[in-house]
Design a protein around this motif. Sequence first.
Motif, mmCIF file in Angstrom:
data_model
loop_
_atom_site.group_PDB
_atom_site.id
_atom_site.type_symbol
_atom_site.label_atom_id
_atom_site.label_comp_id
_atom_site.label_asym_id
_atom_site.label_seq_id
_atom_site.Cartn_x
_atom_site.Cartn_y
_atom_site.Cartn_z
ATOM 1 N N TYR A 132 7.299 -31.508 21.959
ATOM 2 C CA TYR A 132 8.297 -31.662 22.992
ATOM 3 C C TYR A 132 9.465 -31.137 21.979
ATOM 4 C CZ TYR A 132 11.592 -34.273 25.721
ATOM 5 O OH TYR A 132 12.573 -34.797 26.584
ATOM 6 N N VAL A 133 9.801 -31.612 20.989
ATOM 7 C CA VAL A 133 10.878 -31.115 20.006
ATOM 8 C C VAL A 133 10.908 -29.510 19.938
ATOM 9 C CG1 VAL A 133 12.110 -31.126 17.719
ATOM 10 C CG2 VAL A 133 10.892 -33.216 18.585
ATOM 11 N N ALA A 134 9.494 -28.879 19.822
ATOM 12 C CA ALA A 134 9.242 -27.453 19.390
ATOM 13 C C ALA A 134 9.768 -26.794 20.534
ATOM 14 C CB ALA A 134 7.975 -27.288 19.111
ATOM 15 N N SER A 135 9.587 -27.368 21.923
ATOM 16 C CA SER A 135 9.819 -26.757 23.209
ATOM 17 C C SER A 135 11.171 -26.707 23.401
ATOM 18 C CB SER A 135 9.083 -27.471 24.136
ATOM 19 O OG SER A 135 7.805 -27.565 24.054
ATOM 20 N N ALA A 136 11.795 -27.728 23.118
ATOM 21 C CA ALA A 136 13.216 -27.917 23.141
ATOM 22 C C ALA A 136 13.819 -26.930 22.438
ATOM 23 C CB ALA A 136 13.745 -29.306 22.991
ATOM 24 N N LEU A 137 13.548 -26.740 21.023
ATOM 25 C CA LEU A 137 13.984 -25.780 20.073
ATOM 26 C C LEU A 137 13.818 -24.550 20.626
ATOM 27 C CD1 LEU A 137 13.417 -27.393 16.760
ATOM 28 C CD2 LEU A 137 15.677 -27.002 17.762
ATOM 29 N N GLY A 138 12.600 -24.269 21.230
ATOM 30 C CA GLY A 138 12.269 -22.738 21.710
ATOM 31 C C GLY A 138 13.114 -22.515 23.013
ATOM 32 N N PHE A 139 13.546 -23.591 23.881
ATOM 33 C CA PHE A 139 14.570 -23.401 24.917
ATOM 34 C C PHE A 139 16.076 -23.184 24.625
ATOM 35 C CE2 PHE A 139 17.098 -24.886 28.452
ATOM 36 C CZ PHE A 139 16.186 -24.725 29.594
ATOM 37 N N VAL A 140 16.616 -23.693 23.633
ATOM 38 C CA VAL A 140 17.774 -23.366 23.273
ATOM 39 C C VAL A 140 18.086 -22.155 22.401
ATOM 40 C CG1 VAL A 140 18.679 -25.919 23.627
ATOM 41 C CG2 VAL A 140 17.897 -24.972 21.042
ATOM 42 N N PHE A 141 16.953 -21.828 21.754
ATOM 43 C CA PHE A 141 17.182 -20.458 21.154
ATOM 44 C C PHE A 141 16.388 -19.213 21.690
ATOM 45 C CE2 PHE A 141 17.702 -23.264 17.380
ATOM 46 C CZ PHE A 141 18.888 -22.944 16.826
ATOM 47 N N ALA A 142 15.801 -19.584 23.072
ATOM 48 C CA ALA A 142 15.439 -18.522 23.853
ATOM 49 C C ALA A 142 16.530 -17.469 24.247
ATOM 50 C CB ALA A 142 14.600 -18.746 25.092
ATOM 51 N N GLY A 143 16.266 -15.968 24.058
ATOM 52 C CA GLY A 143 17.268 -15.243 24.559
ATOM 53 C C GLY A 143 16.792 -14.505 25.741
ATOM 54 N N ASP A 144 15.724 -14.770 26.216
ATOM 55 C CA ASP A 144 15.347 -14.102 27.697
ATOM 56 C C ASP A 144 14.670 -15.137 28.354
ATOM 57 O OD1 ASP A 144 12.153 -13.617 27.334
ATOM 58 O OD2 ASP A 144 13.037 -13.986 25.362
#
Lengths: 81, 564
Positions: B102-114
């Motif tokens: 869950y934390v990994a996905s949330a971090l992936g979400f806020v740093f995703a550029g596309d």
Amino acid sequence: MINKEFRSQSRALKRAFWIFFTLCTGLLLADLLYDKHAILKPEAWFGFYGFYGFIACVVLVLVAKELRKLVMRKENYYDER
Amino acid sequence: MSGSLLPPFAPFLIAALLALVVPGRFRPMLLLLAPVGGAINLWALSEGGGLETELMGYRLELFRADSLSFLFGILFHIAAFLGGLFAFKIQDRLQVASALVYVASALGFVFAGDFITLFIAFEGMTIASTGLVLARRTPMATSVSLRYFGVQAGAGLLFLAGALLLIEETGSSHFGQIGLDSLGGILIFVAFGIKCGFPGVHTWLTEAYPVSTPTGAVFLSAFTTKAAVYALARGFPGEEPLIYIGTAMAVFPIFYAVIENDLRRVLCYSMINQLGFMVVGIGLGTTLALNGAVAHAFADVLFKGLLLMTMGAVLHQTGKINGSELGGLYRSMPLTTGLCIVGAASISAFPLFSGFVTKSMIMAAAAEQGYSVVWYLLLFASAGVFHHAGIKIPFFAFFAHDSGLRPRDPSWNMLGAMALGAGLCLAIGIHPAPLYALLPYPVDYLPYTLPHVIAQLQLLFFSALAFAWLKMTGLYPPELRSIIIDADWLLRRAVLPGVRGFAGIMIRLAAGAERAGERPARGLLSQIFRVHGPEGVFGRTWLTGNTVLWIAALLGLYLIIYYT
């Protein structure tokens, strides 16, 4: 107006209430001591935030009490079927 | 490109995979090692540029380093550490692995550029958070988690449809400002809105979080809705509908919070109320308002996490969470009581506590831009939040009538997590400069002016006075054993039974059709059996000679047709 439950409270609690009432009055009077730079006009009225807060909370609780009649159900409401 | 560094989600994903294989007693360590390792990695990343890769011809921007992403990245690392410490005694594989994914996905979400990276992270959050709800392992949690998953996955589909439309239209999968001018933009807006708890589509939150485990709720509260706030701030700043949606979010939940009995559900309603302030800030769209919105998201994760931790501690120690069954716990849980009051003061925006230095930026922006009605309603909501979260939560759990329960303060790790959270709430409130320095725009705002402090104290003291007066006169509604129906009633009593009824009719129709078709079908079957069965024409064993004769006849027929 004051109910039985409150009258039976301990003296320490009653004293705490009196200190609290005094603080409230003090905060209200503090309004006279400084210049307000209000963005909206009512902000500059004497004790605006105090009165607004008090009325807001009384309205909130009384409306919520009425709302209860509309939306409150028994704890097993969704299990019945 | 910073050579040997990982994208911010990777340390948590690695820890999640390890959590699946290591023995139970090592699992809690992973909950703490991942955020520490992640923070070191993030700090190193902050020096370099972005991380990119390619998938099917589309550029995937796994790490976009700008101040908005960075602020949420730091916040999520802190929240993960606090949640991990709070959950340090948990060895359950499902909970630990879900929390880390869950934390990994949330971090992936806020740093995703596309959009593609964003979508993968979006779905990761959906699946992992469902695991956290499911982990309570009660029949109730199971059925709630199914509804929760349905709503989250529905939002994911809306997002996917919107993103595909936008990619088709613009030819780019870059995630920047989107706006509401196209259908794709509107679909994405609604998808983020569902995740953010917009009114009417908020009940997944108030339904699911209170049925999750004491530790699960702490994780859940920090990520999904704040990731949605981030996404709205990135994609839809200054969109006017957000001002009105946010105002509705700030106002309506406080009525529910006053009458709700489950104290963790009260906190969920107050979470929507706080999200409302952030959404208004994003809608206003000025630098002051946007700064206020993301600063308030930062403060909210900490004080809401703290409050949910204290209520989680109460639930953990007593097995009870309803206001009607609690009371008087301050005698045996003094530390938890004190920490809860710090959280209550922070959410109520008392001077020297975190809410005071963040929420006021949004209020000031609304007043400056002339949204006076919105401002009055937000002020009403500010008084209301003090009333239900600031007073009601500590009062009914720790004071009020004595429930006779004498639970002890929770274990060292829970107390430690709460104390750290409380320390951060106070630190931000007393010295907001470091938080202000992290904000996306330069801050030109002074929270501690004499008029502001006096005004806020008046608002809060007189709200408390109203509570005292209503209590003394007996007008205050008592906590009752009950449930409160919300917009989920529509889903549970109209839509789902409707779907079930429709499915029932279809099944009955199908059964009827089967019966009606039975006789002709039987006739057909017996006919097939007569021809192909053991005694049938095609079932007999034929002599080779006969076959040669037949083939010769067919060839002859073919020759005749060919030459005529």
